[in-house]
Design a protein around this motif. Structure first.
Motif, PDB file in Angstrom:
ATOM      1  N   ALA A   1       0.816  -1.207   0.000  1.00 25.26           N
ATOM      2  CA  ALA A   1       0.000   0.000   0.000  1.00 25.26           C
ATOM      3  C   ALA A   1       0.856   1.265   0.000  1.00 25.26           C
ATOM      4  CB  ALA A   1      -0.937  -0.004   1.212  1.00 25.26           C
ATOM      5  N   ARG A   2       2.082   1.156   0.524  1.00 27.52           N
ATOM      6  CA  ARG A   2       2.987   2.301   0.573  1.00 27.52           C
ATOM      7  C   ARG A   2       4.008   2.301  -0.565  1.00 27.52           C
ATOM      8  NH1 ARG A   2       3.805   4.830   5.368  1.00 27.52           N
ATOM      9  NH2 ARG A   2       4.962   6.251   4.015  1.00 27.52           N
ATOM     10  N   LEU A   3       3.851   1.390  -1.525  1.00 24.64           N
ATOM     11  CA  LEU A   3       4.872   1.190  -2.555  1.00 24.64           C
ATOM     12  C   LEU A   3       5.199   2.472  -3.306  1.00 24.64           C
ATOM     13  CD1 LEU A   3       6.704  -0.733  -4.139  1.00 24.64           C
ATOM     14  CD2 LEU A   3       4.768  -1.230  -5.643  1.00 24.64           C
ATOM     15  N   LYS A   4       4.170   3.248  -3.678  1.00 25.85           N
ATOM     16  CA  LYS A   4       4.427   4.452  -4.469  1.00 25.85           C
ATOM     17  C   LYS A   4       5.333   5.410  -3.716  1.00 25.85           C
ATOM     18  CE  LYS A   4       2.188   8.251  -6.924  1.00 25.85           C
ATOM     19  NZ  LYS A   4       0.904   8.893  -7.310  1.00 25.85           N
ATOM     20  N   ASP A   5       5.045   5.650  -2.447  1.00 25.73           N
ATOM     21  CA  ASP A   5       5.885   6.562  -1.656  1.00 25.73           C
ATOM     22  C   ASP A   5       7.291   5.998  -1.469  1.00 25.73           C
ATOM     23  OD1 ASP A   5       3.783   8.298  -1.440  1.00 25.73           O
ATOM     24  OD2 ASP A   5       3.214   7.676   0.587  1.00 25.73           O
ATOM     25  N   ILE A   6       7.377   4.684  -1.246  1.00 22.81           N
ATOM     26  CA  ILE A   6       8.676   4.070  -0.977  1.00 22.81           C
ATOM     27  C   ILE A   6       9.612   4.220  -2.162  1.00 22.81           C
ATOM     28  CG2 ILE A   6       9.843   1.856  -0.590  1.00 22.81           C
ATOM     29  CD1 ILE A   6       7.460   1.043   1.147  1.00 22.81           C
ATOM     30  N   VAL A   7       9.099   4.013  -3.368  1.00 25.17           N
ATOM     31  CA  VAL A   7       9.978   4.040  -4.537  1.00 25.17           C
ATOM     32  C   VAL A   7      10.106   5.440  -5.130  1.00 25.17           C
ATOM     33  CG1 VAL A   7       9.458   1.650  -5.092  1.00 25.17           C
ATOM     34  CG2 VAL A   7       8.109   3.462  -6.169  1.00 25.17           C
TER      35      VAL A   7
END
Length: 565
Positions: A53-59
């Protein structure tokens, strides 16, 4: 397509990545992985969903600095940040340890993790390779290792505990004695990358001892423990001077945003992590029991999350590996390119019971020709070592990296030049109670698990493969032949009349599999794996179950570091 997949294993000293295998597999999915040793139960599915769910922010965004991430990890483990350096995987730390702290020579027991042999060789250092003996179950004798270091004049010593690929374990007390005896060396590295999976002692780590010594580094992995190899994060612990020297060379953003996110979420998932470790230890016992029931297969004692096994006589590891992958979509680690091992050995990662049943069924078909396929033959040409580094290969083709030939046969006993003798280098060790060669071992020394053999078992021809120089293997033999193979054809007579004829060849070995329940020397029977015939623990070492990290306030226990204060 099958040829493309198997060709990936013929370049380099390490196994191909799962991404490469998935690309060559045709459908974009990888095989069942018994090769890469990581925790199959952690992170939990809920944790993976949170990260997804946090993938966009993480990458998308920069991570915090390495100092910020290291401070959070140290808060979790209750370690002083100035004694810790975090790397982009433990291999980054191995590289910097070699560049900064290894001046001329490094000693390492083999077989072991390939970067400990190849990295210093690539930078022009002398690598003194101490051979672990198959006849002793690949157990490390610290007294002999200390004498080997003194004899060679080595300046840096490395011990992997547990060792990869065999899972051999050295008790904490013996390691502390070794560190004290070798206090004059430039550096001692204890690689504890797989120690979280050990249950032989409640607190087996020497992290606390390393921080108060001037020349000791403890290396630890996070990706293996947390089942996240792809994130690439690990750490080292040492006195502040050593740790600071390595830390000063690392880039400010050497840790990625995935690593940061995982480190900061760990404090909320201590109970799940503790449970995952307990399950891996339970699975290890059950998997060893099932594998040891296969005729002719030898399973060695392990404290890692993997098992080291020797294939039956007549089976060749590269053929087994390729058929397991192409016919059954199961990936195993064949160890012929590990210095000190051969293609007779596989390393199999501990996995859940449903996967182990699939593994055992596939191995039965490949090894014994049941239901499908034919029994695996011995290769007709020599199986050579390949470390992926030409200099290492040349060294191995002549000696074991230390100017010393290995024992000539499995049962030949220790190499004479390794027998420890009193001298300046071992005075401290003797005073600290380290046992000499020939003794049964002392308190805290590992004891090989040797089951009583009820019937005479011939030593297989794999004995010759323990030598480092390449040997021509046996001729192809069927796995389940009911009678011994015919006597080998005598060698042609020598053409020079003054040279006496060679001695007659020995009688051929029986070709049938080892009877069930009868291990090769240094191996385990199913009963011994289950504890029915296990030898008693060494004096002063009472095995205790690891406590794990049951809640966020007690994470350090599983690392063997004790509670703060």
């Amino acid at each position: 397509m099958a040829g493309n997949v198997t060709s990936l294993f013929r370049s380099g000293a390490h196994s191909p990545s799962m991404a490469a295998l998935a690309r060559e597999g045709g459908d974009g999915t990888g095989p069942v992985d018994f090769c890469i040793p990581c925790n199959p139960y952690f992170p939990t599915p809920a944790m993976m969903e949170t990260m997804a769910a946090r993938l966009k922010d993480i990458v998308t965004f920069y991570p915090s600095s390495a100092d910020t991430i290291t401070a959070e990890l140290c808060n979790l483990l209750q370690l002083p940040p100035q004694a810790v350096a975090m790397g982009n995987g433990s291999t980054e730390l191995i590289t910097w340890i070699d560049h900064l702290l290894v001046r001329e020579s490094l000693a390492i027991p083999v077989p072991t993790f390939g970067r400990w042999t190849d990295q210093p060789m690539e930078t022009g250092k002398r690598v003194d390779m101490f051979p672990l003996q198959e006849s002793n179950g690949f157990a490390l004798d610290l007294a002999q290792y200390a004498d080997f270091i003194r004899t060679r004049g080595t300046r840096v010593a490395v011990i992997c505990n547990p060792n990869n690929p065999d899972g051999g374990f050295v008790p904490k007390r013996a390691l502390v004695q070794f560190m004290d005896a070798m206090a004059d060396l430039d550096l001692i590295v204890i690689d504890e990358s797989f120690l979280e999976f050990a249950d032989a002692e409640q607190e087996p780590s020497v992290v606390q001892e390393a921080m108060i010594r001037p020349n000791v580094i403890v290396l630890r992995s996070l990706g293996k423990n947390f089942g996240l190899h792809g994130i690439r994060f690990g750490y080292m612990v040492a006195n502040p001077s050593l740790a600071g020297k390595v830390r000063s060379m690392l880039p400010k953003w050497n840790l990625n945003a995935f690593a940061e996110y995982v480190v900061f979420m760990l404090k909320e998932h201590g109970a799940e992590y503790a449970q995952s470790l307990l399950q891996v230890r339970k699975d290890r016992l059950e998997m060893a029991s099932q594998l040891s029931a296969l005729p002719g297969l030898t399973v060695y004692p392990s404290q890692g999350n993997f098992l080291f096994v020797r294939l039956p006589v007549g089976a060749e590891g590269t053929v087994v590996r390729d058929r397991m992958l192409t016919e059954h979509r199961i990936l195993v680690r064949e160890c012929g390119n590990k210095i000190g091992s051969s293609s007779r050995f596989l390393r199999l990662v501990v996995r859940p019971e449903v996967d182990v049943r699939r593994l055992v069924s596939a191995m039965e078909q490949v090894l014994y020709g049941t239901r499908r396929g034919t029994a695996v033959p011995e290769l007709g040409t020599g199986t050579s070592y390949s470390s992926g580094t030409a200099a290492v290969d040349r060294l191995v083709s002549e000696t074991n990296g230390a100017g010393m030939q290995l024992a000539q046969a499995v049962g030949a006993g220790p190499v004479p030049s390794l027998a420890p003798a009193p001298g300046p280098g071992l005075a401290a060790a003797a005073g600290l109670g380290m046992p000499m060669a020939g003794q049964s071992g002392g308190a805290g020394m590992p004891q090989p698990m040797m089951a009583p053999v009820p019937v005479p078992v011939p030593v297989p021809a794999a004995a010759a493969q323990m030598q480092m120089p390449m040997q021509a293997p046996m001729a192809p033999q069927p796995m389940m032949a009911p009678a011994p193979a015919p006597a080998p054809t005598p060698a042609p007579p020598m053409q020079m009349p003054q040279v006496p004829a060679p001695a007659p060849a020995p009688a051929p070995m029986p070709t049938g599999p080892t009877p069930p329940g009868v291990p090769a020397r240094g191996g385990l029977t199913a009963a011994q794996v289950r504890g029915a015939t296990a030898p008693p623990p060494a004096p002063g070492l009472s095995p205790a179950p690891a406590t794990g990290w049951p809640n966020a306030q007690s994470w350090p226990n599983a690392a063997g570091m004790g509670q703060a204060g």
